[in-house]
Design a protein around this motif. Structure first.
Motif, mmCIF file in Angstrom:
data_model
loop_
_atom_site.group_PDB
_atom_site.id
_atom_site.type_symbol
_atom_site.label_atom_id
_atom_site.label_comp_id
_atom_site.label_asym_id
_atom_site.label_seq_id
_atom_site.Cartn_x
_atom_site.Cartn_y
_atom_site.Cartn_z
ATOM 1 N N PHE A 1 0.996 -1.262 -0.011
ATOM 2 C CA PHE A 1 -0.003 -0.106 0.091
ATOM 3 C C PHE A 1 0.877 1.233 0.018
ATOM 4 N N LEU A 2 1.945 1.255 0.903
ATOM 5 C CA LEU A 2 2.882 2.359 0.990
ATOM 6 C C LEU A 2 3.500 2.594 -0.490
ATOM 7 N N LEU A 3 4.067 1.634 -1.123
ATOM 8 C CA LEU A 3 4.515 1.708 -2.410
ATOM 9 C C LEU A 3 3.513 2.394 -3.271
ATOM 10 N N ASP A 4 2.373 1.736 -3.443
ATOM 11 C CA ASP A 4 1.392 2.219 -4.521
ATOM 12 C C ASP A 4 1.212 3.651 -4.093
ATOM 13 N N LEU A 5 1.033 4.181 -3.121
ATOM 14 C CA LEU A 5 0.792 5.550 -2.671
ATOM 15 C C LEU A 5 1.856 6.435 -3.048
ATOM 16 N N CYS A 6 3.188 6.014 -2.995
ATOM 17 C CA CYS A 6 4.575 6.822 -3.383
ATOM 18 C C CYS A 6 4.418 6.806 -5.045
ATOM 19 N N LEU B 1 10.763 3.196 -3.345
ATOM 20 C CA LEU B 1 10.556 2.667 -4.702
ATOM 21 C C LEU B 1 11.993 1.903 -5.207
ATOM 22 N N LEU B 2 13.147 2.584 -4.627
ATOM 23 C CA LEU B 2 14.343 1.677 -5.015
ATOM 24 C C LEU B 2 14.450 0.306 -4.402
ATOM 25 N N LYS B 3 13.834 -0.037 -3.511
ATOM 26 C CA LYS B 3 13.620 -1.444 -2.983
ATOM 27 C C LYS B 3 13.021 -2.237 -4.005
ATOM 28 N N VAL B 4 11.965 -1.796 -4.872
ATOM 29 C CA VAL B 4 11.096 -2.501 -5.979
ATOM 30 C C VAL B 4 12.203 -2.365 -7.187
ATOM 31 N N ALA B 5 12.686 -1.212 -7.431
ATOM 32 C CA ALA B 5 13.598 -1.174 -8.725
ATOM 33 C C ALA B 5 14.849 -2.141 -8.613
ATOM 34 N N LEU B 6 15.266 -2.508 -7.502
ATOM 35 C CA LEU B 6 16.469 -3.447 -7.268
ATOM 36 C C LEU B 6 16.068 -4.783 -7.750
ATOM 37 N N LYS B 7 14.952 -5.021 -7.777
ATOM 38 C CA LYS B 7 14.570 -6.635 -7.927
ATOM 39 C C LYS B 7 15.076 -7.035 -9.402
ATOM 40 N N LYS B 8 15.431 -8.263 -9.312
ATOM 41 C CA LYS B 8 16.279 -8.924 -10.316
ATOM 42 C C LYS B 8 15.190 -10.159 -11.058
ATOM 43 N N ASP B 9 14.191 -10.145 -10.527
ATOM 44 C CA ASP B 9 13.395 -11.175 -11.228
ATOM 45 C C ASP B 9 12.931 -10.923 -12.371
ATOM 46 N N GLU B 10 13.068 -11.692 -13.312
ATOM 47 C CA GLU B 10 12.569 -11.161 -14.803
ATOM 48 C C GLU B 10 11.317 -11.713 -15.163
ATOM 49 N N GLU C 1 5.401 -10.069 -14.539
ATOM 50 C CA GLU C 1 4.942 -9.216 -13.276
ATOM 51 C C GLU C 1 6.067 -8.078 -12.676
ATOM 52 N N ALA C 2 6.955 -8.955 -12.223
ATOM 53 C CA ALA C 2 8.303 -8.340 -11.879
ATOM 54 C C ALA C 2 8.772 -7.017 -12.562
ATOM 55 N N GLN C 3 8.755 -7.416 -13.825
ATOM 56 C CA GLN C 3 9.325 -6.229 -14.768
ATOM 57 C C GLN C 3 8.492 -4.793 -14.901
ATOM 58 N N LYS C 4 7.010 -5.349 -14.579
ATOM 59 C CA LYS C 4 6.191 -4.441 -14.845
ATOM 60 C C LYS C 4 6.362 -3.479 -13.202
ATOM 61 N N GLU C 5 6.444 -4.215 -12.188
ATOM 62 C CA GLU C 5 6.821 -3.414 -11.219
ATOM 63 C C GLU C 5 7.820 -2.765 -11.015
ATOM 64 N N VAL C 6 9.072 -3.333 -11.710
ATOM 65 C CA VAL C 6 10.335 -2.570 -11.548
ATOM 66 C C VAL C 6 10.119 -1.329 -12.524
ATOM 67 N N GLU C 7 9.561 -1.462 -13.652
ATOM 68 C CA GLU C 7 9.266 -0.652 -14.515
ATOM 69 C C GLU C 7 8.596 0.710 -13.904
ATOM 70 N N MET C 8 7.369 0.399 -13.237
ATOM 71 C CA MET C 8 6.706 1.586 -12.734
ATOM 72 C C MET C 8 7.407 2.171 -11.521
ATOM 73 N N ALA C 9 8.176 1.378 -10.835
ATOM 74 C CA ALA C 9 9.016 1.851 -9.670
ATOM 75 C C ALA C 9 9.951 3.092 -10.355
ATOM 76 N N LEU C 10 10.889 2.485 -10.955
ATOM 77 C CA LEU C 10 11.816 3.389 -11.851
ATOM 78 C C LEU C 10 11.139 4.769 -12.509
ATOM 79 N N LEU C 11 10.010 4.499 -13.173
ATOM 80 C CA LEU C 11 9.404 5.376 -13.667
ATOM 81 C C LEU C 11 9.101 6.609 -12.613
ATOM 82 N N ALA C 12 8.479 6.311 -11.661
ATOM 83 C CA ALA C 12 8.354 7.194 -10.459
ATOM 84 C C ALA C 12 9.602 7.840 -10.176
ATOM 85 N N LEU C 13 10.649 7.010 -10.040
ATOM 86 C CA LEU C 13 11.792 7.806 -9.413
ATOM 87 C C LEU C 13 12.405 8.343 -10.600
#
Length: 298
Positions: free
Chosen positions: A130-135, A157-166, A169-181
């Motif tokens: 929830f905190l991630l979504d809000l951020c 956001l960095l915690k999610v962006a550092l994920k290395k799962d390919e 679903e994980a790529q979408k999460e990383v993309e959104m986090a990096l887009l926000a960053l």
């Protein structure tokens, strides 16, 4: 067909999309949570098709205040509100739309308070998702963030962006986090803060190609916005992370992969076209610095 008629048709199409969106929005409060989600998915589809003028005509301060009121009166679940707002922010950034209404709306203040409140909860009570979504929502919709919010949002956001799962679903999460960053500008006193994490993301992608184009571009945006005023860190960007080489390669790859004439439908550009246009717009924004780097290091 005359130019006048063309303009009239464009105007009619814009009115049709905005009227459709307003109708769906009005119907939200009459729907159960599961039915709301279906309506929001339809609304998100309309947002995908909107140009800047259409987007700004819909997401006014008044409209954002209405969303805030619906959240307050529990006429829309927070989960569904985030589903809508995150997509609004995503399209805003992907299409490089200037947008200032959010910071002047009551919704901005509500989300700011929710981020702070959630962050202050004890570890066992905190809802990290929830905190991630809000951020993500706040960073993508806002044109400025306070230091207090940055100190919460950036590590989250960095915690999610550092994920290395390919996985997809994980790529979408990383993309959104990096887009926000990538949306977040430099607002901190310590220039080296989070430098190691960003370097790790860039290094890992250069070796494994694990990020989407949009995610990798956003990582560079965050890096360059924060560190270009420091000559030592500038040397790191161009010498260690090979900015000139990577920028040149990215533009070459994008230009080869894009069918510039292809449109999925009128007013809705293919995502890869939007990505390269966003990249070019970003480069234009710091054209003198970028050009110097590319001439010196390619």
């Amino acid at each position: 067909m005359s130019l006048t008629n063309d303009i009239s048709e464009d105007r009619i199409q814009m009115m049709t999309k905005t009227v459709q969106f307003s109708k769906l929005f009005y119907e939200l409060k009459r729907r159960r949570k599961d039915k709301q989600k279906q309506k929001i998915e339809e609304m998100n589809g309309l947002i995908d098709e909107m140009d800047e003028e259409e987007f700004e005509s819909i997401f006014t301060i008044g409209q954002l205040n209405k969303i805030d009121k619906m959240i307050k009166e529990r006429n829309i679940s927070m989960e569904n509100a985030i589903l809508l707002l995150k997509h609004v922010g995503y399209c805003k950034e992907l299409k490089h739309i200037s947008f200032y209404s959010f910071n002047y709306s009551s919704l901005s203040e509500r989300m700011r308070e929710m981020i702070i409140d959630e962050n202050e909860k004890k570890k066992e009570e905190k809802n990290e998702k929830f905190l991630l979504d809000l951020c993500e929502c706040y960073a993508l919709l806002s044109y400025r963030c306070s230091y207090e919010l940055l100190s919460i949002a950036v590590p989250c956001l960095l915690k999610v962006a550092l994920k290395k799962d390919e996985t997809e679903e994980a790529q979408k999460e990383v993309e959104m986090a990096l887009l926000a960053l990538g949306k977040i500008g430099y607002r901190e006193n310590k220039r080296e803060l989070h430098l190691n994490e960003i370097k790790e993301i860039v290094y890992y992608h250069q070796e494994h190609q694990n990020l989407t184009r949009l995610a990798y571009q956003s990582a560079w945006q965050f890096l360059i916005k924060r560190f270009t005023k420091d000559r030592n860190l500038e040397d790191m960007i161009v010498n260690e992370l090979h900015f000139g080489r990577e920028a040149t390669k990215a533009l070459e790859d994008l230009s080869k992969s894009v069918d510039w004439k292809r449109k999925e439908e009128r007013g809705k550009e293919a995502k890869e076209v939007l990505v390269i246009e966003r990249c070019i717009t970003s480069i234009k924004g710091q054209s003198q610095r970028y050009l110097q780097w590319m001439l010196r290091y390619t």
